[in-house]
Motif scaffolding. Structure first.
Motif, short mmCIF file in Angstrom:
data_model
loop_
_atom_site.label_atom_id
_atom_site.label_comp_id
_atom_site.label_asym_id
_atom_site.label_seq_id
_atom_site.Cartn_x
_atom_site.Cartn_y
_atom_site.Cartn_z
N ARG A 1 0.99 -1.24 0.19
CA ARG A 1 0.08 0.29 -0.10
C ARG A 1 0.95 1.17 0.05
O ARG A 1 1.92 1.42 0.64
CB ARG A 1 -0.84 0.00 1.27
N ASP A 2 0.47 2.22 -0.60
CA ASP A 2 1.27 3.48 -0.66
C ASP A 2 0.15 4.60 -0.14
O ASP A 2 -0.78 4.93 -0.80
CB ASP A 2 1.37 3.96 -2.43
N ASP A 3 0.37 4.93 1.11
CA ASP A 3 -0.64 5.75 1.88
C ASP A 3 -0.63 7.17 0.97
O ASP A 3 -1.60 7.71 1.02
CB ASP A 3 0.03 6.12 3.27
N ALA A 4 0.45 7.75 0.65
CA ALA A 4 0.47 9.05 0.04
C ALA A 4 -0.30 9.11 -1.24
O ALA A 4 -0.99 9.98 -1.66
CB ALA A 4 1.80 9.31 -0.44
N LYS A 5 -0.31 7.93 -1.99
CA LYS A 5 -1.36 7.89 -3.16
C LYS A 5 -2.71 7.04 -2.98
O LYS A 5 -3.53 6.97 -3.82
CB LYS A 5 -0.60 6.99 -4.10
N ASN A 6 -2.92 6.61 -1.81
CA ASN A 6 -3.93 6.00 -1.47
C ASN A 6 -4.30 4.90 -2.29
O ASN A 6 -5.41 4.74 -2.86
CB ASN A 6 -5.25 6.75 -1.19
N THR A 7 -3.42 4.24 -2.63
CA THR A 7 -3.24 2.97 -3.73
C THR A 7 -2.86 1.68 -2.97
O THR A 7 -1.80 1.78 -2.30
CB THR A 7 -2.62 3.59 -4.90
N MET A 8 -3.24 0.67 -3.39
CA MET A 8 -2.98 -0.68 -2.69
C MET A 8 -2.67 -1.35 -4.10
O MET A 8 -2.77 -1.24 -5.42
CB MET A 8 -3.91 -1.57 -2.18
N TYR A 9 -1.69 -2.36 -4.01
CA TYR A 9 -0.73 -3.01 -5.15
C TYR A 9 -0.74 -4.39 -4.90
O TYR A 9 -0.88 -5.04 -3.76
CB TYR A 9 0.47 -2.63 -5.16
N LEU A 10 -0.79 -5.24 -6.12
CA LEU A 10 -0.52 -6.40 -5.95
C LEU A 10 0.64 -7.05 -6.78
O LEU A 10 0.29 -7.00 -8.08
CB LEU A 10 -1.59 -7.52 -6.16
N GLN A 11 1.83 -7.27 -6.43
CA GLN A 11 3.01 -7.64 -7.24
C GLN A 11 2.89 -9.11 -7.43
O GLN A 11 2.95 -9.93 -6.48
CB GLN A 11 4.38 -7.20 -6.43
N MET A 12 2.91 -9.40 -8.71
CA MET A 12 2.75 -10.80 -8.92
C MET A 12 3.88 -11.47 -9.76
O MET A 12 4.00 -10.81 -11.00
CB MET A 12 1.50 -11.26 -9.65
N ASN A 13 4.81 -12.21 -9.40
CA ASN A 13 5.96 -12.82 -9.91
C ASN A 13 5.67 -14.26 -10.33
O ASN A 13 4.85 -14.93 -9.54
CB ASN A 13 7.27 -12.63 -9.16
N SER A 14 6.51 -14.87 -11.10
CA SER A 14 6.52 -16.21 -11.36
C SER A 14 5.09 -16.57 -11.71
O SER A 14 4.75 -17.75 -11.26
CB SER A 14 6.94 -16.87 -10.49
N LEU A 15 4.56 -16.03 -12.62
CA LEU A 15 3.06 -16.19 -12.90
C LEU A 15 2.87 -17.61 -13.64
O LEU A 15 3.71 -17.98 -14.32
CB LEU A 15 2.39 -15.16 -13.68
N LYS A 16 1.82 -18.41 -13.20
CA LYS A 16 1.58 -19.40 -13.87
C LYS A 16 0.07 -19.38 -14.74
O LYS A 16 -0.80 -18.61 -14.36
CB LYS A 16 1.35 -20.42 -12.66
N PRO A 17 0.00 -20.52 -15.47
CA PRO A 17 -1.44 -20.27 -16.21
C PRO A 17 -2.66 -20.31 -15.23
O PRO A 17 -3.66 -19.94 -15.69
CB PRO A 17 -1.18 -21.48 -17.11
N GLU A 18 -2.37 -21.06 -14.15
CA GLU A 18 -3.55 -21.32 -13.20
C GLU A 18 -3.87 -20.11 -12.63
O GLU A 18 -4.96 -19.78 -11.72
CB GLU A 18 -3.26 -22.33 -12.23
N ASP A 19 -2.94 -18.92 -12.38
CA ASP A 19 -3.21 -17.60 -12.03
C ASP A 19 -4.12 -16.70 -12.97
O ASP A 19 -4.78 -15.50 -12.70
CB ASP A 19 -1.86 -16.91 -11.99
N THR A 20 -4.36 -17.23 -14.24
CA THR A 20 -5.35 -16.58 -15.21
C THR A 20 -6.85 -16.44 -14.26
O THR A 20 -7.39 -17.40 -13.81
CB THR A 20 -5.39 -17.30 -16.23
N ALA A 21 -7.11 -15.15 -14.36
CA ALA A 21 -8.60 -14.94 -13.70
C ALA A 21 -8.66 -13.26 -13.79
O ALA A 21 -7.77 -12.58 -14.15
CB ALA A 21 -8.39 -15.21 -12.09
#
Length: 125
Positions: free
Chosen positions: A71-91
């Motif tokens: 989360r970046d409080d200054a930007k009031n923004t949340m993030y999800l960093q996704m690494n080593s993605l797999k086909p089953e992460d498709t959604a």
């Protein structure tokens, strides 16, 4: 409260993406935040969540070690960093938040109050 998610797209297996979710009408710093996903033909599932009752961060077993919520409080923004993605992460990935100070992500009683529109992540070669 409005949540606007972005950052989805097509990525090859093993690749990375970072999803963003900008919030308005609520300060994320004081709220529970989370990312959820729904694959075709499947029910929605929790991916990662930060509780407000104890500040803990939780991840689904399927993404542990690969995904990271922040989360970046200054930007009031949340993030999800996704690494080593797999086909089953498709959604379709959704961001969500809840203002309750006793929100416990591990307790199925607690369901996020505010939801953003999803962003599609496709992992394919």
């Amino acid at each position: 409260v409005q949540l606007q998610a972005s950052g989805g797209g097509l990525v090859q297996p093993g690749g990375s993406l970072r999803l963003s979710c900008v919030a308005s009408g609520l300060t994320l710093r004081y709220a529970a935040i989370g990312w959820f996903r729904q694959a075709p033909g499947k029910e929605r599932e929790g991916v990662s969540c930060i509780s407000t009752n104890d500040g803990s961060t939780n991840y689904a077993d399927s993404v542990k070690g690969r995904f990271s919520i922040s989360r970046d409080d200054a930007k009031n923004t949340m993030y999800l960093q996704m690494n080593s993605l797999k086909p089953e992460d498709t959604a379709v990935y959704f961001c969500a938040t809840d203002p309750r100070h006793d929100f416990d992500c591990r307790d199925p009683y607690y369901i996020m109050k505010h939801w953003g529109k999803g962003t599609l992540v496709t992992v394919s070669s």
